[in-house]
Write a protein that holds these residues in place. Structure first.
Motif, PDB file in Angstrom:
ATOM      1  N   ASP A  47       0.820  -1.207   0.000  1.00  7.97           N
ATOM      2  CA  ASP A  47       0.000   0.000   0.000  1.00  7.97           C
ATOM      3  C   ASP A  47       0.858   1.264   0.000  1.00  7.97           C
ATOM      4  OD1 ASP A  47       0.936  -0.479   2.571  1.00  7.97           O
ATOM      5  OD2 ASP A  47      -0.953   0.033   3.559  1.00  7.97           O
ATOM      6  N   SER A  48       2.145   1.128  -0.337  1.00  5.44           N
ATOM      7  CA  SER A  48       3.051   2.276  -0.331  1.00  5.44           C
ATOM      8  C   SER A  48       2.764   3.249  -1.471  1.00  5.44           C
ATOM      9  CB  SER A  48       4.510   1.802  -0.397  1.00  5.44           C
ATOM     10  OG  SER A  48       4.735   1.084  -1.597  1.00  5.44           O
ATOM     11  N   SER A  49       2.116   2.772  -2.527  1.00  2.00           N
ATOM     12  CA  SER A  49       1.739   3.655  -3.634  1.00  2.00           C
ATOM     13  C   SER A  49       0.516   3.075  -4.333  1.00  2.00           C
ATOM     14  CB  SER A  49       2.886   3.802  -4.637  1.00  2.00           C
ATOM     15  OG  SER A  49       3.081   2.590  -5.343  1.00  2.00           O
ATOM     16  N   LEU A  50      -0.180   3.934  -5.045  1.00  2.00           N
ATOM     17  CA  LEU A  50      -1.368   3.477  -5.769  1.00  2.00           C
ATOM     18  C   LEU A  50      -0.990   2.452  -6.832  1.00  2.00           C
ATOM     19  CD1 LEU A  50      -4.390   3.606  -6.316  1.00  2.00           C
ATOM     20  CD2 LEU A  50      -3.957   5.583  -7.803  1.00  2.00           C
ATOM     21  N   GLY A  51       0.098   2.670  -7.539  1.00  2.00           N
ATOM     22  CA  GLY A  51       0.539   1.731  -8.563  1.00  2.00           C
ATOM     23  C   GLY A  51       0.836   0.353  -8.001  1.00  2.00           C
ATOM     24  N   MET A  52       1.537   0.317  -6.873  1.00  2.00           N
ATOM     25  CA  MET A  52       1.887  -0.968  -6.262  1.00  2.00           C
ATOM     26  C   MET A  52       0.651  -1.697  -5.762  1.00  2.00           C
ATOM     27  SD  MET A  52       4.044  -3.283  -5.550  1.00  2.00           S
ATOM     28  CE  MET A  52       5.584  -2.503  -5.927  1.00  2.00           C
ATOM     29  N   VAL A  53      -0.270  -0.977  -5.158  1.00  2.00           N
ATOM     30  CA  VAL A  53      -1.470  -1.623  -4.632  1.00  2.00           C
ATOM     31  C   VAL A  53      -2.353  -2.115  -5.781  1.00  2.00           C
ATOM     32  CG1 VAL A  53      -3.119   0.299  -4.325  1.00  2.00           C
ATOM     33  CG2 VAL A  53      -3.039  -1.526  -2.645  1.00  2.00           C
ATOM     34  N   LEU A  54      -2.396  -1.372  -6.892  1.00  2.00           N
ATOM     35  CA  LEU A  54      -3.174  -1.817  -8.049  1.00  2.00           C
ATOM     36  C   LEU A  54      -2.553  -3.058  -8.690  1.00  2.00           C
ATOM     37  CD1 LEU A  54      -4.152   1.554  -9.767  1.00  2.00           C
ATOM     38  CD2 LEU A  54      -5.644  -0.017  -8.498  1.00  2.00           C
TER      39      LEU A  54
END
Length: 165
Positions: free
Chosen positions: A102-109
């Motif tokens: 959840d450190s960034s939107l890209g990673m969580v997506l």
């Protein structure tokens, strides 16, 4: 300019279970609508057939005897679908949070999309051994819907988790 690298090693953090459940409920609604629309528009199938299949998880194979609209079948299918959506969302949150996906939107997506793919494989190639009537639903539309489910859960969890902080 400072470059921030986020470590994705396991760290003892607990998910926000309420946020995860809400995200799963909402993503379950999106998945159910997509499945109904795609089965009707793209596949030309009866829109209630999927409801009968999902209800049969809980009610047994007797729910498959007809594909006509039945309020009890639809209610059981909705409850079953939402409970499964919440359970899978809780599992995804338990993966996202301790590994800091959840450190960034890209990673969580990305995590949500991979989870959706794995969920599709689990459901339609693993669980189909117990619920054989789902074998006919294998295909790109169902795969896409499951990837979208993972994306919606992950994005909602990420956004709502940010709001809670």
């Amino acid at each position: 300019m400072e470059l921030h690298m986020h470590s994705h090693r396991w760290e003892h953090r607990s998910p926000d279970w309420t946020v995860a459940a809400v995200s799963g409920f909402a993503a379950g609604a999106v998945l159910m609508v997509l499945e109904l629309l795609w089965s009707t528009i793209i596949m030309g199938a009866n829109p209630w057939e999927t409801s009968h299949m999902v209800a049969a998880i809980t009610m047994g194979q007797d729910a498959l005897q007809s594909t006509d609209f039945n309020l009890m079948i639809v209610a059981v299918a909705l409850c079953t679908h939402y409970v499964l959506g919440i359970v899978f969302s809780l599992i995804l949150a338990a993966i996202i949070v301790p590994f800091r996906f959840d450190s960034s939107l890209g990673m969580v997506l990305l995590t949500g999309a991979v989870f959706g793919l794995l969920l599709y494989l689990f459901n339609f190639y693993g669980m189909v051994q117990f619920f054989s009537w789902f074998a006919g639903m294998r295909g790109w539309t169902t795969l896409s819907a499951h990837v979208i489910f993972g994306l919606v859960v992950a994005a909602m969890y990420w956004k709502l988790e940010q709001t809670e902080r």
